[in-house]
Design an enzyme around this catalytic site. Structure first.
Site, PDB file in Angstrom:
ATOM      1  N   SER A 160     -59.884   9.171   2.242  1.00 33.17           N
ATOM      2  CA  SER A 160     -59.184   9.420   3.509  1.00 33.17           C
ATOM      3  C   SER A 160     -59.822  10.525   4.335  1.00 33.17           C
ATOM      4  O   SER A 160     -59.540  10.645   5.540  1.00 33.17           O
ATOM      5  CB  SER A 160     -57.708   9.730   3.262  1.00 33.17           C
ATOM      6  OG  SER A 160     -57.544  11.000   2.669  1.00 33.17           O
ATOM      7  N   THR A 163     -54.369  10.751   0.411  1.00 27.61           N
ATOM      8  CA  THR A 163     -53.399  11.765   0.806  1.00 27.61           C
ATOM      9  C   THR A 163     -53.951  12.813   1.769  1.00 27.61           C
ATOM     10  O   THR A 163     -53.190  13.417   2.523  1.00 27.61           O
ATOM     11  CB  THR A 163     -52.846  12.493  -0.431  1.00 27.61           C
ATOM     12  OG1 THR A 163     -53.919  13.142  -1.121  1.00 27.61           O
ATOM     13  CG2 THR A 163     -52.149  11.526  -1.362  1.00 27.61           C
ATOM     14  N   ASP A 164     -55.266  13.051   1.750  1.00 29.79           N
ATOM     15  CA  ASP A 164     -55.792  14.201   2.491  1.00 29.79           C
ATOM     16  C   ASP A 164     -55.567  14.104   3.995  1.00 29.79           C
ATOM     17  O   ASP A 164     -55.330  15.116   4.660  1.00 29.79           O
ATOM     18  CB  ASP A 164     -57.285  14.384   2.193  1.00 29.79           C
ATOM     19  CG  ASP A 164     -57.522  14.943   0.796  1.00 29.79           C
ATOM     20  OD1 ASP A 164     -56.544  15.367   0.157  1.00 29.79           O
ATOM     21  OD2 ASP A 164     -58.676  14.944   0.343  1.00 29.79           O
ATOM     22  N   THR A 174     -57.200   8.001  -3.099  1.00 23.94           N
ATOM     23  CA  THR A 174     -57.088   8.306  -4.528  1.00 23.94           C
ATOM     24  C   THR A 174     -56.346   7.227  -5.284  1.00 23.94           C
ATOM     25  O   THR A 174     -56.703   6.886  -6.416  1.00 23.94           O
ATOM     26  CB  THR A 174     -56.374   9.658  -4.723  1.00 23.94           C
ATOM     27  OG1 THR A 174     -57.151  10.685  -4.126  1.00 23.94           O
ATOM     28  CG2 THR A 174     -56.183   9.967  -6.192  1.00 23.94           C
TER      29      THR A 174
END
Length: 331
Positions: free
Chosen positions: A55, A86-87, A12
């Site tokens: 990710s 972030t995932d 992101t």
């Protein structure tokens, strides 16, 4: 002035809107740095675009690429910053913790909930503070920096999907925090530290089975041809429906008798598992090849198994590797 290598991977933080209306990685490593010109006063930075992925698409192959890049450049830099989505960042942080052990130099991951392309988001703050930590004299090991917190790679977990305070340190203190631009360290680098160790082998033949009430036991033999290890996310402190007289126990016994591993963990976010507490867990604990994750995070459990299986084909040795604490993953 310290020399830091930025490894950009997408996510992101590096995304732009697509014609279809979604977000996709499109900002390069050099462009990322251009959004935070203040970084030039902190340290000398080189940047590499290692790959550019959401990710969700980052896994063992990409973890190996990251480790290889850091290993090749380890002597040339004082630290490493990884810009990541972030995932799955907690999985990558855990993976690097096992694949790069005893690093006196910082290997620091960060990302953001909003793109750096937008104004007034968390992206620029997270990236700046990550470099601030990586270039400090207090930095060491695999860490994750997010929303003013520095978290051990084996203890980081994404606990919110949208908020800026997305990551938490699970059942362990944060390594450090930021108060504005002031870094306050809590856990200092061990002194002395053993020599750094790199590992590039992983075996992703690990399946995570989350129990739900009423689940049929015949799922377990279906997994056997494809996986060497099973992570059982059980209820509470751990156990199997029906205990030693249930169908689930019989199928798990077959799994273990065939030489495979089974690791019990819990669906509860904090405090870990303990199979010795209830009768539905005590008999399971005695099966050959059954281990307890104790207070490890789910991400650390899965990735540590991949790492252990990547080092050996011997079940006993894999069990030893898994149960040996690494980077404070078990306390």
């Amino acid at each position: 002035m310290k020399k830091i290598l930025l490894l950009a991977t997408g996510g992101t933080i590096a995304s732009k809107p697509t014609a279809a209306g979604g977000l996709a990685p499109a900002i390069t490593s050099e462009e990322l740095l251009s959004f935070v010109p203040e970084l030039a006063k902190l340290c000398e930075i080189d940047a590499v675009q290692l790959f550019s992925l959401d990710s969700t698409n980052v896994g063992p192959e990409q973890w190996q690429q990251l480790v290889h890049a850091i290993r090749q450049n380890y002597d040339a830099y004082d630290g490493f910053v990884i810009a990541h989505g972030t995932d799955t960042m907690a999985y990558t942080a855990a993976a690097l913790s096992y694949m790069i052990q005893n690093s006196a130099k910082p290997v620091v991951l960060t990302g953001s909930q909003k793109s750096i392309y937008n104004r007034d988001t968390d992206a620029r703050n997270n990236l700046y503070r990550t470099f601030l930590y990586a270039s400090s004299d207090f930095s060491w090991g695999v860490q994750l920096v997010f929303d003013n917190k520095v978290i051990l790679g084996t203890r980081a977990r994404k606990t919110r999907t949208k908020s800026f305070n997305a990551f938490s340190s699970i059942d362990y203190p944060e390594t450090a925090v930021f108060r504005d631009m002031r870094l306050i360290p809590f856990l200092r680098r061990p002194d002395p530290m053993p020599p750094v160790q790199f590992y590039e082998q992983l075996d992703p033949a690990v399946f995570v089975l989350r129990l739900v009430p009423g689940m049929r036991a015949d799922i377990i033999p279906l997994l056997a041809p494809h996986y060497r290890a099973l992570v059982v996310e059980s209820f509470g402190v751990g156990g199997l429906p029906g205990g030693e007289h249930g169908e689930m126990y019989a199928r798990l016994q077959d799994w273990c008798t065939s030489g495979r591993l089974a690791v019990f963990t819990t669906q509860v976010p904090h405090e870990g598992c303990d199979l010795a507490v209830y009768e539905v867990g005590r008999s399971v604990k005695e099966l050959p090849g059954v281990l307890e994750a104790k207070d490890m995070t789910p991400e650390a459990v899965a990735v540590k198994l991949m790492w252990a299986l990547g080092q050996t084909t011997d079940r006993a040795e894999a069990m030893r590797l898994f149960t040996t604490p690494v980077e404070w993953d078990i306390v």
